[in-house]
Design a protein around this motif. Structure first.
Motif, PDB file in Angstrom:
ATOM      1  N   LEU A  49       0.828  -1.206   0.000  1.00  0.00           N
ATOM      2  CA  LEU A  49       0.000   0.000   0.000  1.00  0.00           C
ATOM      3  C   LEU A  49       0.865   1.259   0.000  1.00  0.00           C
ATOM      4  N   ARG A  50       1.959   1.238   0.755  1.00  0.00           N
ATOM      5  CA  ARG A  50       2.860   2.402   0.765  1.00  0.00           C
ATOM      6  C   ARG A  50       3.470   2.619  -0.610  1.00  0.00           C
ATOM      7  N   GLN A  51       3.850   1.536  -1.282  1.00  0.00           N
ATOM      8  CA  GLN A  51       4.409   1.656  -2.629  1.00  0.00           C
ATOM      9  C   GLN A  51       3.384   2.202  -3.607  1.00  0.00           C
ATOM     10  N   ILE A  52       2.144   1.791  -3.460  1.00  0.00           N
ATOM     11  CA  ILE A  52       1.075   2.320  -4.310  1.00  0.00           C
ATOM     12  C   ILE A  52       0.914   3.814  -4.064  1.00  0.00           C
ATOM     13  N   LEU A 299      -8.887  -5.714   9.954  1.00  0.00           N
ATOM     14  CA  LEU A 299      -8.715  -4.267   9.936  1.00  0.00           C
ATOM     15  C   LEU A 299      -8.414  -3.810   8.511  1.00  0.00           C
ATOM     16  N   ALA A 300      -9.095  -2.765   8.083  1.00  0.00           N
ATOM     17  CA  ALA A 300      -8.915  -2.256   6.719  1.00  0.00           C
ATOM     18  C   ALA A 300      -7.591  -1.505   6.612  1.00  0.00           C
ATOM     19  N   ALA A 301      -6.796  -1.861   5.622  1.00  0.00           N
ATOM     20  CA  ALA A 301      -5.551  -1.143   5.333  1.00  0.00           C
ATOM     21  C   ALA A 301      -5.905   0.141   4.588  1.00  0.00           C
ATOM     22  N   THR A 302      -5.423   1.268   5.087  1.00  0.00           N
ATOM     23  CA  THR A 302      -5.848   2.572   4.577  1.00  0.00           C
ATOM     24  C   THR A 302      -4.646   3.455   4.287  1.00  0.00           C
ATOM     25  N   LEU A 303      -4.671   4.117   3.125  1.00  0.00           N
ATOM     26  CA  LEU A 303      -3.634   5.077   2.746  1.00  0.00           C
ATOM     27  C   LEU A 303      -4.266   6.459   2.648  1.00  0.00           C
ATOM     28  N   TYR A 304      -3.604   7.455   3.237  1.00  0.00           N
ATOM     29  CA  TYR A 304      -4.109   8.825   3.226  1.00  0.00           C
ATOM     30  C   TYR A 304      -3.284   9.684   2.265  1.00  0.00           C
ATOM     31  N   ALA A 305      -3.822  10.848   1.936  1.00  0.00           N
ATOM     32  CA  ALA A 305      -3.229  11.691   0.902  1.00  0.00           C
ATOM     33  C   ALA A 305      -1.835  12.187   1.262  1.00  0.00           C
ATOM     34  N   ASP A 306      -1.506  12.250   2.552  1.00  0.00           N
ATOM     35  CA  ASP A 306      -0.168  12.703   2.934  1.00  0.00           C
ATOM     36  C   ASP A 306       0.846  11.563   2.895  1.00  0.00           C
ATOM     37  N   GLY A 307       0.391  10.355   2.526  1.00  0.00           N
ATOM     38  CA  GLY A 307       1.291   9.224   2.360  1.00  0.00           C
ATOM     39  C   GLY A 307       1.349   8.275   3.534  1.00  0.00           C
ATOM     40  N   HIS A 308       0.750   8.620   4.670  1.00  0.00           N
ATOM     41  CA  HIS A 308       0.824   7.703   5.805  1.00  0.00           C
ATOM     42  C   HIS A 308      -0.252   6.631   5.686  1.00  0.00           C
TER      43      HIS A 308
END
Length: 335
Positions: A49-52, A299-308
């Motif tokens: 997810l971080r790479q995405i 737990l849902a894996a979530t990516l936010y606009a600031d990258g965290h």
């Protein structure tokens, strides 16, 4: 004890005791091993997810700050005269480029495992994914379509980048004319990185799957087919899903005092869900939809606009401000 020929041996009782101890040890070790495996799989999911997220930012950097469009109907691609390529440079069919997945993969070095790694499948050679094979080989076409439409993570496509379809002869994104009370217009779709006001709160990608209507969910199979789009609790003013926890923005019907009930309104369509139990792990749907889901540990894996990145229970994702950057309250809805 001694056997009939004088050799030392074990009695039946001693053997049963040893077997019982071994069974006990195995019983103690299996949950730990299972937990370690789930933790490892979750860590791998979060790394992907971080790479995405990095690829998503690279796309914006190379596109004059514009966000990756959430969905591009094939007719819109034709109107815009844009096309997209496979790894070998051959042009992919427009139908595959409608979802975000193949349009972002060049920024991920075409590593399809980042978006499709949740599937327990044999290693697939991505070089086989080219125009000729997709057109002439059904099994390759099926794989390409699965990568496009069933990634592990759904994009907040309706409200980030926009869901583009033709309206007559004009390409428009869904909710371009969104209104709130008193027919006031509000821009609910963010289309560039620099215009995001609450980057640490705005969800960009989240683990998602297509779920049938009228269900209560607490856990999901690790290999449940994903969806390329993830939707908030409300899409426009139509409720998509609910958690039996939380009271975002003081919303009536979602607080602890509400009784478990369904309310049908001829004006709003599907029933509204209300809850009285405090259970942040529960997700309920009344219509077929693509809500956040949790693989490996619920737990849902979530990516936010600031990258965290973060992992969340469904109840923590009911705040509409997490989905719509311009939403003034957690229970925001629009037409």
């Amino acid at each position: 004890m001694k056997t009939h020929d004088g050799r030392e041996g074990f009695t039946i009782i001693e053997l049963l005791v040893v077997i019982g101890i071994l069974a006990l040890l195995v019983g103690l070790l299996l949950p730990a091993l299972s937990g370690a495996q789930k933790k490892s799989l979750k860590n791998s999911e979060m790394n992907s997810l971080r790479q995405i997220g990095l690829g998503w930012n690279l796309y914006a950097n190379s596109s004059q700050d514009k966000l990756l469009p959430g969905y591009l109907q094939d007719l819109v691609q034709a109107d815009w005269r844009v096309s997209y390529d496979f790894m070998d440079g051959s042009t992919m069919p427009a139908a595959l480029a409608q979802a975000w997945t193949w349009r972002l993969l060049p920024y991920l070095d075409y590593n399809h495992k980042m978006v499709h790694g949740y599937r327990d499948e044999p290693d697939f050679n991505p070089t086989l994914l080219n125009r000729d094979n997709v057109i002439n080989m059904p099994e390759i076409a099926d794989e390409a379509l699965a990568i496009a439409e069933q990634p592990a993570f759904g994009y907040n496509a309706y409200y980030c980048g926009g869901w583009w379809e033709m309206e007559g002869d004009v390409p428009r994104y869904r909710f371009y004319d969104a209104t709130v009370a008193d027919d006031k217009y509000v821009n609910v779709v963010v289309r560039s990185v620099s215009t995001i006001r609450r980057s640490s709160d705005l969800i960009i990608f989240c683990s998602s799957a297509r779920l049938p209507g009228d269900g209560i969910y607490r856990k999901f199979p690790n290999d449940i087919p994903g969806s390329h789009v993830v939707v908030p609790p409300y899409l426009g003013d139509v409720q998509q899903w609910a958690s039996s926890w939380g009271n975002p923005g003081g919303a009536e019907g979602f607080g602890p005092s509400a009784d478990v009930a369904q309310h049908q309104s001829p004006d709003t369509g599907p029933p509204t869900l209300t809850w009285g139990e405090l259970d942040p792990n529960t997700l309920r749907t009344k219509i077929e939809t693509t809500p956040p889901i949790g693989r490996y540990n619920a737990l849902a894996a979530t990516l936010y606009a600031d990258g965290h990145t973060d992992t969340n229970k469904p109840g923590a994702l009911m705040d509409m401000r997490k989905w719509i950057d311009s939403a003034p309250s957690g229970f925001f809805r629009h037409r």
